[in-house]
Design a protein around this motif. Structure first.
Motif, PDB file in Angstrom:
ATOM      1  N   ASP A  10      27.017 -46.138 -17.400  1.00 29.80           N
ATOM      2  CA  ASP A  10      26.309 -45.462 -18.493  1.00 29.80           C
ATOM      3  C   ASP A  10      24.818 -45.760 -18.524  1.00 29.80           C
ATOM      4  N   HIS A  11      24.411 -47.003 -18.168  1.00 30.22           N
ATOM      5  CA  HIS A  11      23.003 -47.395 -18.297  1.00 30.22           C
ATOM      6  C   HIS A  11      22.547 -48.153 -17.046  1.00 30.22           C
ATOM      7  N   ILE A  12      21.252 -48.031 -16.772  1.00 28.59           N
ATOM      8  CA  ILE A  12      20.557 -48.971 -15.908  1.00 28.59           C
ATOM      9  C   ILE A  12      19.345 -49.466 -16.694  1.00 28.59           C
ATOM     10  N   TYR A  13      18.704 -50.531 -16.205  1.00 34.48           N
ATOM     11  CA  TYR A  13      17.611 -51.154 -16.968  1.00 34.48           C
ATOM     12  C   TYR A  13      16.382 -51.286 -16.084  1.00 34.48           C
ATOM     13  N   LEU A  14      15.289 -50.662 -16.522  1.00 37.40           N
ATOM     14  CA  LEU A  14      14.026 -50.759 -15.784  1.00 37.40           C
ATOM     15  C   LEU A  14      13.453 -52.161 -15.914  1.00 37.40           C
ATOM     16  N   ARG A  15      13.073 -52.735 -14.768  1.00 32.48           N
ATOM     17  CA  ARG A  15      12.447 -54.056 -14.771  1.00 32.48           C
ATOM     18  C   ARG A  15      10.949 -53.856 -14.521  1.00 32.48           C
ATOM     19  N   LEU A  16      10.184 -53.793 -15.584  1.00 34.31           N
ATOM     20  CA  LEU A  16       8.751 -53.570 -15.453  1.00 34.31           C
ATOM     21  C   LEU A  16       8.068 -54.824 -14.931  1.00 34.31           C
TER      22      LEU A  16
END
Length: 567
Positions: A438-444
């Protein structure tokens, strides 16, 4: 419990169990690894080919299966230790030609590694000795005092370990496909014996599997259970804290990964010493209860060793990963609230308070009397340090990763997808949870904050699925595409053959009907010929009788200047 991390329910026959009792009691056996896989698969396939032997395959999928050796042993000598591989076979089975072929593959595999390999038959098992050892086995292990001595209160010490679930599951994307047995990680708070986190995945016992379980430890359990359609209150499963220390197996928590965990989250990691997996006995006992109370009664559960003619229990599999996790949640809630810890060592203060040794009661008592060990961190910090990392691509369709596209407020605000369409795609770092698509997470870059990205509408069909299932789905699609190329080539070949046959027949008929005339006269008559052909077609379409059509054809022939006409 045994001093080795092997529990009785994992043995597939009394023969294996009897041999284990002998190994367990031997003073020179330092470590036992059961059903050791012969990997990499490509190597052992090559060994079989060189020996002129057919490598074993799955009878349904026709794919090569992973062969295993029953026991890989670490044996102590005067100065050092050596490894020995042992395969168990009944005497009568060794007479089979196919069995001899498979044993030869094993022998060659271990020969390549300079490891002593041998066969053990039932004739080498002393029955009376084994019977005596089976009586002594329950008393072989003393109470696990090491972690208890440090577990002063809730959150002091966690124990974590993994096992292969004794059940076969199916894919939620195609329930006709059996995906094998899941890997279960369980995390238990030593002081309360409460299960504080778990993970069920297809990820083998590894750093990643352990991290998924630890990430679950810190998750808000009310929200977590709601994802599986289970409503609870915070008091039902009140744990979402980091521990002071973790007692774990050497494999998953040694080296750089464990150092990173210590530095980032300030958790002390204690690895079990070599050959002392019994120091994680609390978790292992829970695995036994899980098998006994739930798994062994489910469809697809591993039964005793099948005899020829018995029904294949794998074909009974009906549960997918999501459903099995739901069952695990219910089992964990039941354990935390209703499992009476009859062997729990109560101290004088607990006795004075008439405390009953249930995990949830020990937790509530510990919160009131043994505070100071529970710590929390933000979700972003936890995910940054526990979830696996990868690279995704910003495309015109979305942030693309492993076949799925995602979007987020930042990407829309800065028009990432428009830029990718007008210019070119680029890479971004992400974190992801293998259990949820459902989700992925951007690693800025240089930011402790993770940005949540959600599936685009076109990929919502995968919502709630497991990454392992989705990746397998896309791999199957690639296989289907390759198969379609062969089908298309065959179809085109058939089409060209039909065209060639029709054209050849037309050449033959036209050659037979030709009359002497110049090219110019033949071209000049196209318009008139078209008109007469239209009359002929109309007559056929109107159902004119055959003799009338023949008369009409003769008229057309005369108008055209004579010659033969094929009707």
């Amino acid at each position: 419990m045994s001093k080795f991390y092997i529990t009785v329910q994992h043995f597939m026959s009394n023969f294996e169990l009897s041999y284990f009792y002998l190994l367990e009691w031997s003073p020179v056996i330092y470590d036992i690894r059961k059903q050791y896989p012969l990997l990499p698969l490509e190597e052992i396939i090559a060994i079989a080919e060189l020996a002129g032997i057919n490598h074993p395959i799955d009878p349904q999928t026709k794919e090569p299966i992973v062969m295993t050796t029953d026991f890989l042993l670490t044996v102590g000598q005067k100065i050092d230790t050596i490894e020995q591989a042992r395969t168990l076979r009944q005497s009568k089975d060794i007479q089979s030609h196919r069995t001899i072929e498979k044993l030869e593959i094993e022998r060659l595999y271990w020969q390549e590694r300079n490891i002593d390999w041998g066969i053990v038959t039932e004739q080498e098992i002393p029955e009376n000795l084994v019977k005596n050892l089976s009586w002594l086995h329950p008393y072989h292990d003393l109470e696990n005092l090491y972690p208890l001595s440090e577990a002063f209160g809730p959150g002091s010490v966690y124990q974590i370990d993994a096992t292969i679930g004794d059940i076969y599951l199916v894919s939620s994307l195609d329930r006709n496909k059996i995906i094998g047995r899941p890997v279960i990680y369980i995390v238990i708070d030593v002081f309360t014996r409460m299960i504080v986190g778990f993970s069920v995945s297809l990820e083998g016992p590894s750093w990643l599997g352990a991290m998924l379980a630890l990430e679950n430890v810190t998750t808000n359990k009310v929200e977590f259970c709601r994802q599986y359609g289970i409503e609870i209150t915070p008091e039902d499963w009140p744990y979402h804290h980091l521990p002071e220390s973790i007692l774990a197996d050497r494999g998953e928590f040694e080296g750089y990964n464990a150092d990173n965990l210590v530095n980032a989250l300030n958790i002390r990691v204690s690895n079990t010493p070599p050959y002392r997996a019994d120091w994680k006995g609390i978790v292992e006992r829970n695995f036994g209860l899980t098998n006994e109370k739930m798994i062994h009664w489910l469809p697809g559960a591993v039964r005793k060793q099948r005899e020829r003619g018995d029904k294949d229990y794998r074909l009974d599999a009906v549960l997918d990963l999501h459903q099995f996790r739901r069952l695990m949640i219910h089992q964990i809630l039941d354990h935390n609230h209703n499992h009476y810890l009859k062997d729990y060592s109560m101290d004088e203060f607990m006795i004075q308070d008439y405390l009953q040794p249930y995990p949830i009661d020990l937790w509530n008592w510990g919160i009131q009397n043994r505070v100071g060990h529970l710590r929390t961190q933000s979700e972003d910090v936890i995910r940054l340090n526990l979830l696996p990392s990868a690279q995704a691509s910003v495309t015109a369709q979305g942030i693309y990763y492993n076949g799925c596209c995602y979007t987020c407020e930042l990407a829309l605000r800065e028009q990432w997808f428009v830029k990718a369409r007008n210019e070119r795609r680029w890479k971004v770092k992400i974190a992801y949870d293998p259990r949820f698509v459902d989700h992925i997470y951007l690693r800025l870059r240089d930011s402790p904050v993770l940005i949540t990205c959600n599936l685009v509408e076109a990929d919502l069909r995968f919502k709630g699925k497991d990454w392992y299932e989705v990746v397998e789905y896309f791999e199957l699609q690639k296989q289907y595409q390759e198969s379609s190329k062969t089908r298309k080539q065959q179809t085109q070949a058939n089409f060209h053959a039909q065209v060639e046959q029709i054209v050849s027949e037309a050449h033959k008929q036209t050659s037979q009907a030709k009359i002497p005339q110049s090219n110019r006269s033949r071209v000049q008559g196209i318009l008139q010929n078209r008109c007469t052909e239209k009359e002929y077609e109309r007559s056929k379409n109107l159902g004119v009788e055959e003799n009338t059509i023949q008369e009409l054809a003769e008229i057309i022939r005369k108008r055209s200047g004579g010659g033969n006409m094929v009707v």
